[in-house]
Design an enzyme around this catalytic site. Sequence first.
Site, PDB file in Angstrom:
ATOM      1  N   ASP A   1      41.023  60.323 131.556  1.00 51.71           N
ATOM      2  CA  ASP A   1      40.250  60.799 133.172  1.00 51.71           C
ATOM      3  C   ASP A   1      39.384  59.778 134.063  1.00 51.71           C
ATOM      4  OD1 ASP A   1      41.253  62.738 133.990  1.00 51.71           O
ATOM      5  OD2 ASP A   1      40.179  64.360 132.425  1.00 51.71           O
TER       6      ASP A   1
ATOM      7  N   LYS B   1      49.467  63.285 137.866  1.00 50.32           N
ATOM      8  CA  LYS B   1      47.523  64.226 138.262  1.00 50.32           C
ATOM      9  C   LYS B   1      47.377  64.782 139.545  1.00 50.32           C
ATOM     10  CE  LYS B   1      45.471  63.481 134.443  1.00 50.32           C
ATOM     11  NZ  LYS B   1      45.283  64.976 133.361  1.00 50.32           N
TER      12      LYS B   1
ATOM     13  N   ARG C   1      47.797  58.977 140.129  1.00 50.96           N
ATOM     14  CA  ARG C   1      47.196  57.667 140.408  1.00 50.96           C
ATOM     15  C   ARG C   1      46.722  56.692 139.891  1.00 50.96           C
ATOM     16  NH1 ARG C   1      42.467  61.879 137.101  1.00 50.96           N
ATOM     17  NH2 ARG C   1      42.438  63.027 138.984  1.00 50.96           N
TER      18      ARG C   1
ATOM     19  N   ARG D   1      38.692  62.772 141.099  1.00 51.11           N
ATOM     20  CA  ARG D   1      38.205  61.123 140.966  1.00 51.11           C
ATOM     21  C   ARG D   1      38.216  59.840 141.854  1.00 51.11           C
ATOM     22  NH1 ARG D   1      36.778  62.921 136.252  1.00 51.11           N
ATOM     23  NH2 ARG D   1      37.667  64.624 134.616  1.00 51.11           N
TER      24      ARG D   1
END
Length: 152
Positions: free
Chosen positions: A39, A66, A70, A112
């Site tokens: 993460d 994800k 990402r 994120r």
Amino acid sequence: PGSEESGVPAIEPLCELDVAYGPLAGTVVEAGEVPLAIDELPLVALLGCFAEGDTVVRGAGELRVKESDRIATVVDGLRGLGAQIEATEDGFAVTGTGGLRGGVLQAHGDHRLAMLGVVAGLASREGVEVDGIEAAAVSYPGFADDVAALQS
């Protein structure tokens, strides 16, 4: 989530940190280090922009599945802010330039990425507008308030 079978603890470890300012140097994150830092890898890419030398992440293909791909979205987003960054099949490579220009980062509905854009904005020369900042609330409902408190 972790499990005993995977060798990854089910509960993330806690600790206290003493932090001091210092120059950033590029680094390599190998596949064996990825599970415990999955993460945080978008932030590793951001740090790589400010480091001297190259920062490379390998063995992080899981990032492609994800909330968004990402690897692609971090690379495209940071490149749009002035980063020298390239995607690889299972990670990315960043050439540190000492900073970022700034601009607009698309969150793609990924919490994120939304938070990455805000942090990039704090460190960039011109600031960053995050399109889709509301996605940050998925994992950190008080994120915007906490960032605002840092700036006051």
